[in-house]
Scaffold this motif. Structure first.
Motif, PDB file in Angstrom:
ATOM      1  N   LEU A 122       0.829  -1.197   0.000  1.00 11.06           N
ATOM      2  CA  LEU A 122       0.000   0.000   0.000  1.00 11.06           C
ATOM      3  C   LEU A 122       0.867   1.252   0.000  1.00 11.06           C
ATOM      4  CD1 LEU A 122      -2.659  -1.152   2.611  1.00 11.06           C
ATOM      5  CD2 LEU A 122      -2.990  -0.926   0.141  1.00 11.06           C
ATOM      6  N   ARG A 123       0.406   2.289  -0.684  1.00 10.59           N
ATOM      7  CA  ARG A 123       1.112   3.566  -0.719  1.00 10.59           C
ATOM      8  C   ARG A 123       0.728   4.373   0.518  1.00 10.59           C
ATOM      9  NH1 ARG A 123       3.770   5.750  -4.798  1.00 10.59           N
ATOM     10  NH2 ARG A 123       4.359   7.958  -4.680  1.00 10.59           N
ATOM     11  N   THR A 124       1.718   4.969   1.171  1.00  5.01           N
ATOM     12  CA  THR A 124       1.441   5.708   2.408  1.00  5.01           C
ATOM     13  C   THR A 124       2.011   7.119   2.325  1.00  5.01           C
ATOM     14  OG1 THR A 124       3.424   4.815   3.497  1.00  5.01           O
ATOM     15  CG2 THR A 124       1.339   3.641   3.840  1.00  5.01           C
ATOM     16  N   GLN A 125       1.365   8.027   3.067  1.00  6.71           N
ATOM     17  CA  GLN A 125       1.694   9.447   3.044  1.00  6.71           C
ATOM     18  C   GLN A 125       1.673  10.002   4.455  1.00  6.71           C
ATOM     19  OE1 GLN A 125      -1.636  10.640   0.556  1.00  6.71           O
ATOM     20  NE2 GLN A 125      -0.465  10.292  -1.330  1.00  6.71           N
ATOM     21  N   ALA A 126       2.600  10.930   4.756  1.00  3.48           N
ATOM     22  CA  ALA A 126       2.661  11.500   6.100  1.00  3.48           C
ATOM     23  C   ALA A 126       3.123  12.954   6.020  1.00  3.48           C
ATOM     24  CB  ALA A 126       3.601  10.684   6.985  1.00  3.48           C
ATOM     25  N   PHE A 127       2.939  13.665   7.137  1.00  3.03           N
ATOM     26  CA  PHE A 127       3.208  15.100   7.203  1.00  3.03           C
ATOM     27  C   PHE A 127       4.470  15.394   8.017  1.00  3.03           C
ATOM     28  CE2 PHE A 127      -1.240  14.801   6.247  1.00  3.03           C
ATOM     29  CZ  PHE A 127      -1.537  15.917   5.488  1.00  3.03           C
ATOM     30  N   VAL A 128       5.189  16.430   7.583  1.00 12.16           N
ATOM     31  CA  VAL A 128       6.264  17.010   8.395  1.00 12.16           C
ATOM     32  C   VAL A 128       5.959  18.497   8.547  1.00 12.16           C
ATOM     33  CG1 VAL A 128       8.000  15.323   7.670  1.00 12.16           C
ATOM     34  CG2 VAL A 128       7.732  17.448   6.369  1.00 12.16           C
TER      35      VAL A 128
END
Length: 215
Positions: free
Chosen positions: A36-42
């Motif tokens: 699965l493709r995952t995304q996160a914030f900085v």
């Protein structure tokens, strides 16, 4: 079609409410095992978002870090695919550094080099495949007979060149990943900028680096 889906983590405006690092890594590696493709914030580095102005990271430990360092950490250690900046504004330089690392696996490391070594700025260096625990070894040509000078204590972030006392290793360039004792064979030729020092923790045998002069 799971290839058209991406899982996006939340961001956390309030200090101490972001996800714990170990739990975040555990969760994300489980998702990556399922392809699965995952995304996160900085957090951003110029203008934090109203009303708390405390940054918008997914992981709490990212809150106080330079966004570029936080992004590299998420990519290298947690296998995150996409990085988002949650705050109102981020510098173009930091965004370019993140994008360049995502596309090319090249780390831009800002540092100060002594005058006679400033030709090393803006060059791309590969890393030796056998990764030591305490130093990063660059794969650059060695030079015999390097004079003994600036043989100082080797602090974390020191950039060192082996001198003639190191014999066949003379001219090798290393970056120190943790405080090490004085070594007469090692000339300190520069220092990584403090905000960028933690990048050294995420260099692997596929990484390339470029020394950038501090703005």
């Amino acid at each position: 079609d799971l290839n058209k889906l991406a899982l996006t983590y939340n961001f956390y405006p309030h200090t101490d409410t972001g996800m714990g690092w170990d739990d975040f890594k555990r969760r994300n590696w489980l998702f990556k095992d399922l392809d699965l493709r995952t995304q996160a914030f900085v957090p951003g580095d110029e203008i934090k978002r109203f009303p708390l102005y405390e940054g918008l990271p997914t992981v709490e430990k990212s809150r106080g870090e330079l966004q570029y360092v936080a992004a590299v950490e998420l990519i290298q250690e947690a296998n995150i695919d996409d990085i988002f900046i949650g705050d109102s504004r981020a510098s173009i330089k930091q965004l370019r550094y993140i994008h360049y690392f995502q596309q090319n696996g090249v780390m831009n490391i800002e540092c100060h080099l002594l005058k006679k070594y400033q030709t090393l700025y803006d060059q791309k260096f590969e890393i030796r495949k056998d990764i030591p625990e305490k130093i990063v070894r660059l794969t650059c040509p060695r030079t015999p007979g390097i004079a003994i000078e600036h043989a100082l204590n080797r602090r974390k972030g020191s950039i060192v060149m082996q001198n003639k006392l190191a014999q066949r290793y003379s001219g090798e360039i290393d970056i120190v990943k943790q405080d090490l004792p004085f070594e007469a064979r090692s000339n300190v030729i520069g220092w990584v900028t403090p905000e960028y020092v933690n990048l050294l923790n995420y260099i692997d045998d596929q990484t390339k680096i470029i020394f950038r002069k501090i703005d």
